[in-house]
Design an enzyme around this catalytic site. Structure first.
Site, mmCIF file in Angstrom:
data_model
loop_
_atom_site.group_PDB
_atom_site.id
_atom_site.type_symbol
_atom_site.label_atom_id
_atom_site.label_comp_id
_atom_site.label_asym_id
_atom_site.label_seq_id
_atom_site.Cartn_x
_atom_site.Cartn_y
_atom_site.Cartn_z
ATOM 1 N N ASP A 46 0.834 -1.183 0.064
ATOM 2 C CA ASP A 46 -0.032 -0.069 -0.060
ATOM 3 C C ASP A 46 0.969 1.339 0.046
ATOM 4 O OD1 ASP A 46 -2.469 1.835 -0.051
ATOM 5 O OD2 ASP A 46 -2.581 1.202 2.493
ATOM 6 N N HIS A 47 0.438 2.308 -0.624
ATOM 7 C CA HIS A 47 1.100 3.598 -0.463
ATOM 8 C C HIS A 47 0.873 4.294 0.665
ATOM 9 C CE1 HIS A 47 1.226 3.674 -5.177
ATOM 10 N NE2 HIS A 47 2.262 3.387 -4.651
ATOM 11 N N TYR A 84 -4.538 4.738 0.576
ATOM 12 C CA TYR A 84 -5.738 3.789 0.308
ATOM 13 C C TYR A 84 -5.561 3.105 -1.178
ATOM 14 C CZ TYR A 84 -7.389 7.026 3.750
ATOM 15 O OH TYR A 84 -7.439 7.742 4.892
ATOM 16 N N HIS A 85 -4.238 2.600 -1.412
ATOM 17 C CA HIS A 85 -4.067 1.795 -2.656
ATOM 18 C C HIS A 85 -3.638 0.270 -2.280
ATOM 19 C CE1 HIS A 85 -3.087 5.952 -4.812
ATOM 20 N NE2 HIS A 85 -4.066 5.726 -4.408
ATOM 21 N N PRO A 86 -4.449 -0.378 -1.755
ATOM 22 C CA PRO A 86 -3.797 -1.851 -1.339
ATOM 23 C C PRO A 86 -4.081 -2.844 -2.758
ATOM 24 C CG PRO A 86 -6.261 -1.390 -0.427
ATOM 25 C CD PRO A 86 -5.839 -0.275 -1.005
#
Length: 541
Positions: free
Chosen positions: A294-295, A470-472
């Site tokens: 994630d980021h 919020y980039h899983p």
């Protein structure tokens, strides 16, 4: 009322699932059922671009997951919002349309995933796209997904871009074109001031076809197997347990958190984990739920000298009225903004061959708590995001009860190199902040503050304040080794009739926002499924 069996069952009406439903039903030859645990996309804030500030914390449209305590972030639990309803996270995200770098996809290909290099995926991006600026070698027109520019300029964004160029960052008006590096405006999936989720772009037209059925409020509890062939889906619809059969394939498009969870509940995953909760093992795949990436971002809160931010608009009743009228009659103003009106992709070291950090500029500021409230002073936010984290985490079931959310642990800052890249990116950001004309707008740096400058101080700030973007991704990794979950046709290893088609299949995190790549994965997945259907039909003939 749904039928007892379909050719294809799609689990999840999110960014990839809506694309799949549209493409698989397009010919009229295949019967398709789309199952969505959430409801319809009728909430008004889904369709207003700035409404993501409300949907991020609304349980009716958002699963509102939360991580396990993160050791790298002082034991904090970090929010993991995921869309719940038609369009999935494309209905609640920040709308930005960013594809990543050529090297991201060539890297997937070089890991042994045939057909996933940049030249392979570019046609899939272009097929979806209706690019406002017109078609060119990197962009398409006529697709269902509008990709547009912000209809008006903002003084903070203009000053940020000018300062970045003066500080040595090349100007780049198109982060999805020939090169990504540079500073400029973001584009987004919006049109005439309205969000275009995948539900609006792809699913709405598909639902007019008689061969596509949709069930909302249908939470999948497990995938059913006949031996090692996926044969159907068990789900709860409006509180009633139900089952439906699949003649051809089941397509799992529930996202990077729920796709591995559903696999584990269905008996596909690490054997020890499944046996711990009494789940019969259908196929032992140790990589299911592992490899989570994630980021993560650090945020600068910068107080302005003039009242030119959303903080000021929302603090003044007259400006609120003007903002509402501007949006209602012209589809302009703050309500039409997306998450990040300008940004940059930069190298933290000159010897790097490509950018390793992304900036997002927001014309407002907030503490980003569970119920974020805009600051009472005039301020904007500049975030620093590490593009390719080294840390790896997991998603693991915590119970055989499908209604119990899984354990989610991205392992933020678990690898010390991640903090090093973020700190280096913050130093570049400070250089831009100190450059005119942006410097002339700023009164003070509220966070992290001028007293935070040494490596130790920056690390302490990151551990105390860093947040997810919020980039899983990555929890059902594509590959051909023992820990891979799907092959390069997105078929789950060791079983038949089951594919995973969503962001969970990414082997590594792409260098940018993840919604556009998730839509591309939906396009690519549909191509692979339909190719197999054509082969099957030709053999039958």
């Amino acid at each position: 009322m749904h039928k007892q069996a379909y050719d294809y069952i799609i689990i999840g009406a999110g960014s990839a699932g809506c694309v799949m439903a549209d493409r698989l039903s397009q010919s009229g030859e295949h019967s398709v059922l789309l199952l969505e645990a959430g409801g319809q996309d009728r909430n008004i804030w889904i369709h207003v671009p700035l409404g993501y500030g409300r949907t991020f914390f609304n349980r009716t449209v958002n699963w509102m997951f939360e991580t396990e305590p993160q050791g790298g972030l002082n034991g904090r639990r970090i929010a993991q919002p995921r869309g719940k309803g038609l369009g999935g996270s494309s209905s609640i995200n920040g709308l930005l349309y960013v594809r990543g770098q050529r090297e991201d996809y060539d890297g997937w290909r070089d890991l042994g995933n045939r057909g996933w290099g940049y030249d392979d995926v570019l046609p899939m991006f272009k097929r979806s796209e209706d690019q406002q600026r017109g078609s060119d070698p990197w962009h398409g027109t006529g697709g269902p997904l509008p990709v547009t520019d912000l209809p008006e300029k903002h003084p903070i964004a203009e000053a940020f871009i000018a300062a970045g160029v003066k500080a040595g960052i090349p100007h780049n008006p198109d982060f999805n074109g020939e090169r990504q590096e540079g500073i400029g405006p973001f584009q987004a999936t919006a049109k005439r001031g309205l969000r275009f989720s995948t539900a609006k772009a792809f699913l709405r037209r598909a639902l007019k076809r008689p061969n596509l059925d949709l069930l909302t409020h249908a939470q999948v509890t497990k995938i059913l197997f006949d031996g090692i062939r996926a044969s159907g889906v068990a789900f709860v619809h409006d509180g009633k347990p139900m089952q439906v059969a699949a003649h051809r394939e089941i397509i799992l498009s529930a996202g990077a958190i729920q796709s591995p969870h559903i696999l584990q509940l269905s008996g596909i995953g690490p054997g020890g984990l499944l046996r711990q909760f009494g789940v019969p093992v259908v196929k032992e795949l140790p990589g299911v739920g592992e490899n989570m990436q994630d980021h993560i971002q650090a945020r600068f809160i910068l107080e302005t000298k003039k009242k030119i931010t959303l903080n000021d608009d929302m603090a003044n009743p007259l400006r609120q009225i003007r903002m509402g009228l501007s949006y209602l009659f012209q589809r302009k103003g703050p309500l039409g903004w997306w998450a990040g009106i300008a940004g940059a992709f930069i190298k933290t070291r000159p010897e790097l061959d490509r950018p390793d950090v992304q900036f997002h500029l927001y014309p407002f500021s907030t503490d980003r708590k569970d119920r974020p409230v805009l600051h009472p002073f005039s301020a904007f936010t500049l975030t620093v995001c590490q593009l390719r984290p080294y840390s790896r985490g997991y998603v693991r079931m915590k119970s055989a009860d499908p209604l119990v959310p899984p354990a989610i642990s991205p392992n933020y800052l678990g690898d010390p190199r991640d903090a090093e890249v973020l700190a280096a990116g913050m130093q570049v950001a400070r250089k831009v902040i100190a450059t005119e004309p942006l410097a002339g707008i700023i009164r003070s740096e509220k966070e992290p503050g001028p007293g935070v400058s040494s490596d130790d101080e920056l690390l302490a700030f990151l551990r105390a304040k860093a947040m997810s973007v919020y980039h899983p991704i990555g929890t059902c990794r594509m590959g051909h080794d023992a820990d891979a979950v799907v092959d390069d046709e997105l078929k789950v290893h060791g079983v038949f009739g089951l594919r995973v088609i969503d962001a969970s299949i990414m082997p590594t995190l792409i260098s940018g926002n993840t919604n556009a790549p998730s839509i591309m994965i939906g396009e690519m997945g549909a191509e692979l499924v339909l190719r197999d259907a054509t082969l099957r039909n030709s053999k039958a003939a």
